[in-house]
Design a protein around this motif. Structure first.
Motif, PDB file in Angstrom:
ATOM      1  N   LYS A 408     -11.926  -7.010   5.621  1.00 22.84           N
ATOM      2  CA  LYS A 408     -11.690  -8.460   5.645  1.00 22.84           C
ATOM      3  C   LYS A 408     -12.320  -9.049   4.385  1.00 22.84           C
ATOM      4  O   LYS A 408     -13.453  -9.519   4.391  1.00 22.84           O
ATOM      5  CB  LYS A 408     -12.295  -9.082   6.899  1.00 22.84           C
ATOM      6  CG  LYS A 408     -11.623  -8.646   8.198  1.00 22.84           C
ATOM      7  CD  LYS A 408     -12.250  -9.321   9.413  1.00 22.84           C
ATOM      8  CE  LYS A 408     -11.582  -8.896  10.704  1.00 22.84           C
ATOM      9  NZ  LYS A 408     -12.203  -9.505  11.899  1.00 22.84           N
ATOM     10  N   ALA A 413     -13.730 -15.008   5.463  1.00 25.72           N
ATOM     11  CA  ALA A 413     -13.548 -14.109   6.601  1.00 25.72           C
ATOM     12  C   ALA A 413     -14.764 -14.045   7.527  1.00 25.72           C
ATOM     13  O   ALA A 413     -14.615 -13.881   8.742  1.00 25.72           O
ATOM     14  CB  ALA A 413     -13.210 -12.698   6.105  1.00 25.72           C
ATOM     15  N   HIS A 552      -7.703 -13.725   7.422  1.00 27.27           N
ATOM     16  CA  HIS A 552      -8.601 -12.949   8.292  1.00 27.27           C
ATOM     17  C   HIS A 552      -9.270 -13.818   9.348  1.00 27.27           C
ATOM     18  O   HIS A 552     -10.292 -13.429   9.914  1.00 27.27           O
ATOM     19  CB  HIS A 552      -9.692 -12.272   7.455  1.00 27.27           C
ATOM     20  CG  HIS A 552      -9.183 -11.225   6.510  1.00 27.27           C
ATOM     21  ND1 HIS A 552      -9.369 -11.302   5.144  1.00 27.27           N
ATOM     22  CD2 HIS A 552      -8.489 -10.085   6.727  1.00 27.27           C
ATOM     23  CE1 HIS A 552      -8.824 -10.247   4.561  1.00 27.27           C
ATOM     24  NE2 HIS A 552      -8.280  -9.497   5.503  1.00 27.27           N
ATOM     25  N   THR A 553      -8.731 -14.986   9.624  1.00 27.61           N
ATOM     26  CA  THR A 553      -9.402 -15.935  10.511  1.00 27.61           C
ATOM     27  C   THR A 553      -8.543 -16.293  11.727  1.00 27.61           C
ATOM     28  O   THR A 553      -8.552 -17.433  12.175  1.00 27.61           O
ATOM     29  CB  THR A 553      -9.770 -17.213   9.743  1.00 27.61           C
ATOM     30  OG1 THR A 553      -8.590 -17.740   9.104  1.00 27.61           O
ATOM     31  CG2 THR A 553     -10.833 -16.939   8.697  1.00 27.61           C
TER      32      THR A 553
END
Length: 704
Positions: A408, A413, A552-553
């Motif tokens: 990530k 992230a 990445h969230t």
């Protein structure tokens, strides 16, 4: 006020994409090239920036387009030609086949009209030689270059790095150039029920060498031997398309052309990436060790030798990525050297791949040759653990490198429970687990294969593994109202990065968790806030930083989901693993079986929502698609003893037959009947050396 327009990465989710080694082609649904990131890219340069077709002055109406590996095909209609009435009678097919440094396009006009159709074709061609990093950074247009040569059979563009020759067959009726855009035309007469065609051949020649002149690997290895048969034909198609896509991503190492590795993904990451290439090889080990061997050696040749803060190189460290030139993103401060080592986890993962490939049958001679690199890699792991006070930490020291250096790797992230972004240096929980697994497996490999090399290493690495596992247990567990869970990381302030994320899924199967701890991890990953219709989310939906379409969230990554499912199975949670794998099969069926790099964490009316800039195909996503069937069957190879263990996760699949499974040099076909019975077919004599144990589960904490 700004000095110019805001640069944004172009979206490619609606494009048709083909890849063959270092060649990528991206078109719109009609097969045209001319907008955004569309183009033919060779060696990370857009050598064809325009390829627009018109028929009798009108655009085609696209009907369908598809791609698999290096083959692309589309069907459109010329509604303004042929018979009058509601049904189109003039069809236009555009078929492209990618080859080494080349693309061959065939344009076929088919007539279902009641009379002869005369079709006037015009094809506009252009080349801007834009660099991939400029396109990715939002500089999607550049002036077309005037051709070096132009006649009715060929157009040539050239510069210091490449010559592009475009062959035209039959020769063009007319051809001309205005401001760098070449227009070629043909007049075709098509009888009722017949067809006529034009072929356009694009071929590039390198005029100068770069630091990383890779070639396609498909001619040296492929996965044509892999087949799956089951009552659920979705699993068959997923395996077939994933194998073709992974084959298209194979590249040869310019330092040793016999070695292949999987490029991370196209178009943005069509090169050697430590972490991505390792996971692609690791997930496909049941189908042979050739890819693993090539990947291990390609990375070992570039293993760190010196300390260089600018590139993050350190002795023994495995690289993050290789590029031909400096990779500078014009939309950000990111500027990476051609050899960049900004990764905290690739070194431990390299060790794990070496061990697992050895178990599946990588020849011992090849393994022994890599032992010096193994020792160097473990020296880096041990030194990093000492320097980090028991933690493997990362922090970009340059200001122009990656701020996050695990998988990530986007800047936002690492989220705490309150949604805030955690400060560096960061110690990731999955990196700690990878390192513990690597130390244990390195000790096992050396003890069994090369005891004379030991000199205390086995004991040191065993102690290191135990120490890392203890650190995870003592420092990474946190809790909320629902109970204990693993934090994503520890941050630069010594605090838990306590947003609930998918990172903990990578800890499963590494050998660091107790039975109770593993169950807690599985429960968290399968909770409604984490488990989505098509996979496991990167961040819990109740985190204030949650964004279903954040890189990445909150998004869902295919490989992240597959790795978690693999770990669930290894820890004995077969039902949970099977449920997660079924979600990947469902996803494949909804996206034409080409699994994307990632997708949104939420759906629209039950359908997956694409992440607009996602790579397609992408290596560890395609490898995950190939891994689904072996994971369902619970395959685990032991080449040294000639054993293949089969432990099906779920008998509800019924009869499953998988060909192309390789244990060492022996290729077998594995069949399970859905009632707990397994069968094996293979070369003469293979039953004498292969022990099938369909009811015995793989040892806890080791999916390989």
């Amino acid at each position: 006020m700004t000095d110019g327009p805001t640069l944004r990465q172009p979206w490619i989710s609606d494009l048709t994409i083909g890849v063959h080694g270092n060649v990528t082609t991206m078109t719109d649904r009609s097969g045209d090239i001319g907008c955004g990131a569309e183009g033919v890219y060779i060696d990370d340069r857009r050598l064809v920036s325009r390829s627009r077709l018109s028929v009798d002055g009108g655009d085609l109406v696209p009907i369908v387009a598809a791609a698999q590996g290096g083959v692309m095909s589309g069907l459109g209609v010329a509604r303004h030609l042929g018979d009058s009435g509601p049904d189109p009678t003039v069809l236009v097919r555009r078929h492209r086949r990618l080859a080494e440094d080349a693309v061959v396009e065939e344009i076929v006009v088919e007539s279902r009209a009641g009379q002869v159709v005369e079709a006037f074709l015009e094809l506009e061609l252009g080349s801007d030689a834009a660099e991939l990093h400029d396109v990715k950074g939002g500089r999607v247009s550049a002036p077309a270059r005037p051709p070096l040569h132009l006649d009715a059979t060929q157009v040539v563009w050239a510069d210091a790095r490449h010559e592009l020759a475009v062959g035209l067959s039959p020769q063009a009726l007319r051809i001309g150039e205005v401001h760098g855009v070449v227009t070629a035309s043909w007049r075709l007469q098509v009888e009722p029920g017949a067809s006529a065609s034009v072929t356009v051949r694009y071929r590039a020649n390198r005029m100068a060498a770069s630091d990383f002149d890779v070639g396609p690997g498909a001619s040296r290895m492929n996965f044509d031997h892999v087949r799956v048969w089951t009552a659920d034909d979705r699993l068959q198609r997923l395996t077939e398309v994933s194998a073709a896509d992974l084959t298209g991503l194979l590249l040869t190492d310019p330092l040793q052309r016999s070695d292949c590795f999987a490029a991370a993904g196209t178009p943005w990451y069509l090169t050697l990436f430590g972490r991505d290439s390792i996971w692609a090889a690791r997930l496909t080990l049941p189908f042979g060790t050739t890819l693993a061997g090539g990947t291990l050696r390609s990375l070992a040749r570039r293993q760190g030798r010196h300390r260089d803060p600018a590139s993050a190189e350190e002795p023994g460290k495995i690289l993050h990525e290789v590029r031909r030139t400096i990779f500078a993103d014009p939309s950000s401060t990111l500027s990476l050297p051609p050899l960049y080592y900004g990764t905290v986890d690739a070194t431990a993962l390299w060790v794990c791949l070496l061990h697992d490939a050895w178990r599946w049958g990588l020849p011992e001679g090849e393994v022994r040759q890599l032992l010096p690199s193994l020792v160097a890699a473990m020296s880096w792991v041990a030194a990093s653990e000492r320097a980090g006070d028991g933690l493997l930490r990362y922090e970009d020291a340059t200001g122009v490198g990656l701020s996050n250096q695990g998988w990530k790797d986007s800047g936002d992230a690492m989220r705490r429970r309150d949604g805030s972004i955690a400060p560096a240096p960061i110690a990731l929980v999955e990196t700690m687990a990878y390192a513990a697994e690597a130390a244990r497996k390195a000790a096992l490999l050396v003890a069994e294969l090369e005891p004379d090399l030991d000199d205390g290493l086995v004991e040191q690495w065993t102690e290191l593994s135990d120490r890392l596992a203890g650190t995870i247990r003592e420092r990474f567990w946190t809790s909320d109202d629902a109970g204990p869970y693993l934090a994503m990381a520890l941050d630069g302030q010594g605090r838990h990065v306590d947003g609930i994320g998918s990172n903990m899924g990578h800890v499963l199967g590494t050998g660091v968790l107790t039975t109770e701890e593993a169950a807690r991890v599985v429960d968290r990953l399968t909770a409604p806030t984490m488990l989505r219709p098509f996979g496991i989310g990167t961040l819990s939906t109740d985190n204030p930083g949650y964004n279903p379409i954040g890189y990445h969230t909150g998004s869902v990554w295919v490989h992240d989901t597959a790795i978690a499912a693999m770990g669930m199975a290894a820890e004995g949670h077969a039902a949970a693993a099977a449920d997660v794998l079924r979600r990947l099969v469902d996803l494949g069926a909804r996206v034409g079986y080409r699994l994307p790099e990632l997708l949104s964490g939420e759906t629209v009316m039950g359908d997956p929502v694409p992440y607009p800039a996602s790579c397609r195909p992408q290596a560890w996503a395609a490898a995950s698609g190939m891994a689904v069937a072996p994971l369902f069957l619970g395959l685990r190879g032991e080449a040294r003893s000639g054993r293949l263990r089969v432990a099906p996760l779920d008998e509800g699949l019924g009869r499953v037959r998988v060909s192309g499974v390789r244990v060492g040099e022996r290729e077998v076909v594995v069949t399970t009947d859905g009632a707990g019975v397994a069968y094996l077919d293979g070369a003469p004599g293979i039953l004498l050396t292969t022990d099938i144990e369909p009811t015995e589960p793989a040892p806890v904490n080791d999916p390989f």
